[in-house]
Design an enzyme around this catalytic site. Structure first.
Site, mmCIF file in Angstrom:
data_model
loop_
_atom_site.group_PDB
_atom_site.id
_atom_site.type_symbol
_atom_site.label_atom_id
_atom_site.label_comp_id
_atom_site.label_asym_id
_atom_site.label_seq_id
_atom_site.Cartn_x
_atom_site.Cartn_y
_atom_site.Cartn_z
ATOM 1 C CD GLN A 1 -2.766 1.529 2.220
ATOM 2 O OE1 GLN A 1 -2.198 1.957 3.224
ATOM 3 N NE2 GLN A 1 -4.078 1.373 2.151
ATOM 4 C CE1 TYR B 1 -2.500 9.337 6.849
ATOM 5 C CE2 TYR B 1 -4.147 7.689 6.264
ATOM 6 C CZ TYR B 1 -3.295 8.259 7.198
ATOM 7 O OH TYR B 1 -3.250 7.767 8.475
#
Length: 368
Positions: free
Chosen positions: A98, A177
């Site tokens: 990720q 994010y």
């Protein structure tokens, strides 16, 4: 009816079951960004999952969000992940990295540089630093000419990830994010081609994915999304329209999967399922009411997994259930009780609560 224990083809991979280990930051890397032997053990212990997704990994220096996490910022950091991918593959598993650019969810004491974001708007929260929680700083707003470099950082990290043995990568487009910040209506106050309208606010996400597909191929690229989640002080006032447009645009790129968190109403999630032609992973972990009830996620269980398979999910991801249950696949298959993890060990460092958790029957671990 589709079973959680049926096989599924994901690009060139054949998954032995439809159980995915969701990405979870455990902060067990070294202070200088390297993966460790304990991390190799941790992921190898869970290799019976159909697919493992790593901790969130910083793609570049300015994108580093958490201390003591292994990165993919350099070739040295990438090489340190080889022990992890080798251990997973030896034990019969498959693993995606990720890629997590923190954007404004960072601190100079972590990365050594001022965080960046779509706009100069700070998170209304403390961020984790090597010396403890500190108020989030005001990020530096990216100039229009700089945005492409940050989008390209995912592609550069993806090349390093595949070179280190990962089977593919997942762009972290969720939970507040950097990608999520560009999607938002409060962290993104831009007036250029990356801000304002829905078409402009999805542009960064699409460009980051396109660059990654060009780098490693669509069948090695996934993205995680959390419509309307509100995490890290991100607001998406028009999230149903926003994610409909984003998923429609991503659908043309031939990705391995879209990974949806169940952070909005079911009707919106089912609409996104209709717009997506490929593999869809759903994390059914639902959010408690922001009111009298404590805010947090309910743990995914067998019932919620089966329900989402019935609603059209191809794969189901489990997060916290994997913390204390390295043999989760067999526990679910045999309907055995799940162990509870100790929250004090989530990010504590060291092996306690990380790799010292026994399987219900230890001879099951590592077998598919």
């Amino acid at each position: 009816m589709t079973s959680l224990f049926d096989r599924h083809h994901l690009g060139p991979l054949t998954l032995p079951n439809r159980i995915v280990m969701a990405p979870m930051t455990r902060a067990r890397g070294t202070a200088d960004g390297l993966a460790t032997p304990s991390m190799a053990t941790y992921f190898a212990q869970r290799a019976t999952a159909g697919l493992l997704i790593s901790d969130g990994i910083a793609p570049n220096r300015v994108g580093t969000s958490n201390p003591n996490t292994a990165g993919l910022r350099t070739e040295e950091e990438a090489a340190s992940w080889r022990q992890v991918t080798d251990a997973v593959h030896i034990n019969g598993g498959r693993i995606f990295a990720q890629l997590m650019h923190g954007g404004r969810v960072s601190h100079e004491s972590i990365s050594g540089v001022r965080p960046v974001g779509p706009s100069a708007v700070a998170v209304a929260a403390d961020v984790f630093t090597p010396t403890g929680p500190q108020p989030a700083p005001v990020p530096r707003a990216l100039e229009t000419a700089e945005v492409a470099e940050q989008a390209g950082s995912y592609a550069e990290a993806a090349r390093r990830a595949v070179g280190a043995g990962f089977d593919g990568v997942e762009l972290h487009g969720a939970n507040g994010y950097l990608i999520s910040q560009f999607l938002s209506t409060n962290a993104n106050l831009r007036t250029d081609r990356y801000g304002g309208t829905v078409a402009n606010r999805i542009r960064f996400a699409v460009e980051a994915v396109e660059a990654t597909v060009d780098a490693v191929g669509g069948d090695r690229t996934g993205i995680r999304l959390s419509p309307g989640a509100g995490l890290w002080d991100v607001v998406e006032a028009d999230h149903a329209e926003l994610y409909a447009a984003l998923v429609t645009e991503l659908n043309r790129l031939g990705l391995a999967y879209v990974h949806l968190e169940a952070t909005t109403d079911e009707a919106t999630l089912l609409d996104l399922r209709k717009r997506w032609d490929g593999t869809m992973i759903v994390n059914p972990s639902s959010w408690l009411t922001r009111g009298e009830a404590a805010f947090g996620a309910r743990q995914t269980d067998l019932a919620s997994a089966d329900r989402w398979l019935g609603l059209g999910a191809d794969l189901v991801s489990f997060g916290r259930a994997y913390l204390a249950n390295p043999d989760l696949v067999e526990r679910l298959r045999r309907r055995l009780p799940l162990a509870e993890a100790d929250p004090a060990t989530y990010y504590a460092g060291g092996d306690a609560g990380f790799i010292d958790l026994p399987a219900h029957n230890s001879d099951l671990v590592g077998k598919n």
